[in-house]
Scaffold this motif. Structure first.
Motif, PDB file in Angstrom:
ATOM      1  N   THR A 158       0.841  -1.183   0.000  1.00 29.44           N
ATOM      2  CA  THR A 158       0.000   0.000   0.000  1.00 29.44           C
ATOM      3  C   THR A 158       0.883   1.242   0.000  1.00 29.44           C
ATOM      4  OG1 THR A 158      -0.115  -0.151   2.421  1.00 29.44           O
ATOM      5  CG2 THR A 158      -1.938  -1.106   1.161  1.00 29.44           C
ATOM      6  N   ARG A 175       2.219   0.208   4.972  1.00 35.58           N
ATOM      7  CA  ARG A 175       1.829  -0.564   6.160  1.00 35.58           C
ATOM      8  C   ARG A 175       1.450  -1.996   5.827  1.00 35.58           C
ATOM      9  NH1 ARG A 175      -1.524   4.032   7.386  1.00 35.58           N
ATOM     10  NH2 ARG A 175      -0.397   5.515   8.680  1.00 35.58           N
ATOM     11  N   THR A 176       0.948  -2.219   4.632  1.00 39.27           N
ATOM     12  CA  THR A 176       0.481  -3.562   4.255  1.00 39.27           C
ATOM     13  C   THR A 176       1.270  -4.059   3.059  1.00 39.27           C
ATOM     14  OG1 THR A 176      -1.737  -3.038   5.033  1.00 39.27           O
ATOM     15  CG2 THR A 176      -1.513  -4.943   3.571  1.00 39.27           C
ATOM     16  N   THR A 177       1.755  -5.287   3.169  1.00 39.55           N
ATOM     17  CA  THR A 177       2.491  -5.899   2.059  1.00 39.55           C
ATOM     18  C   THR A 177       1.974  -7.308   1.811  1.00 39.55           C
ATOM     19  OG1 THR A 177       4.214  -6.724   3.533  1.00 39.55           O
ATOM     20  CG2 THR A 177       4.605  -4.582   2.487  1.00 39.55           C
ATOM     21  N   TYR A 178       2.262  -7.766   0.623  1.00 41.91           N
ATOM     22  CA  TYR A 178       1.928  -9.140   0.231  1.00 41.91           C
ATOM     23  C   TYR A 178       3.119  -9.699  -0.536  1.00 41.91           C
ATOM     24  CZ  TYR A 178       0.394 -12.837  -2.868  1.00 41.91           C
ATOM     25  OH  TYR A 178       0.317 -14.002  -3.572  1.00 41.91           O
TER      26      TYR A 178
END
Length: 123
Positions: free
Chosen positions: A52, A56-59
């Motif tokens: 993001t 803060r958000t990862t994949y």
């Protein structure tokens, strides 16, 4: 419109590291998610990692988890992919992409794509 330009690809040997960059320009937004994909000859485009805009958000795909690290610099409008312990099977054209939806990238779709950068790993 958002323009994406990748850089940092090249020819390396197995076990080496490489860092890709994706510079974003145009109507960028902190609502965007960005991701790295790759496509090898005869294979489908694969999502490797996504993040993001806040970071803060990862994949990560299982194929690169533990070897590749995605990061983003909001100040520079640039996303990175640090690739370690490269293998010959990592050889592909690497693309960055941006979309307003983090989930859409998981579906291998995106509003905006870069032109791609070649990564070749020799054995």
């Amino acid at each position: 419109q958002v323009q994406l330009v990748e850089s940092g690809g090249g020819l390396v040997q197995a076990g080496d590291s490489l860092k890709l960059s994706c510079a974003a320009s145009g109507r960028t937004s902190n609502n965007y998610a960005m991701g790295w994909f790759r496509q090898a000859p005869g294979k489908e485009r694969e999502l490797l990692a996504s993040i993001t805009w806040s970071g803060r958000t990862t994949y990560y795909a299982d194929s690169v988890k533990g070897r590749f690290t995605i990061s983003i610099s909001n100040a520079k409008n640039t996303m990175y992919l640090q690739m370690n312990t490269l293998k010959p099977e990592d050889t592909a054209v690497y693309y960055c992409a941006a979309d307003s939806s983090f989930q859409t990238l998981r579906e291998r779709r995106a509003d905006y794509w870069g032109q791609g950068t070649q990564v070749t790993v020799s054995s």
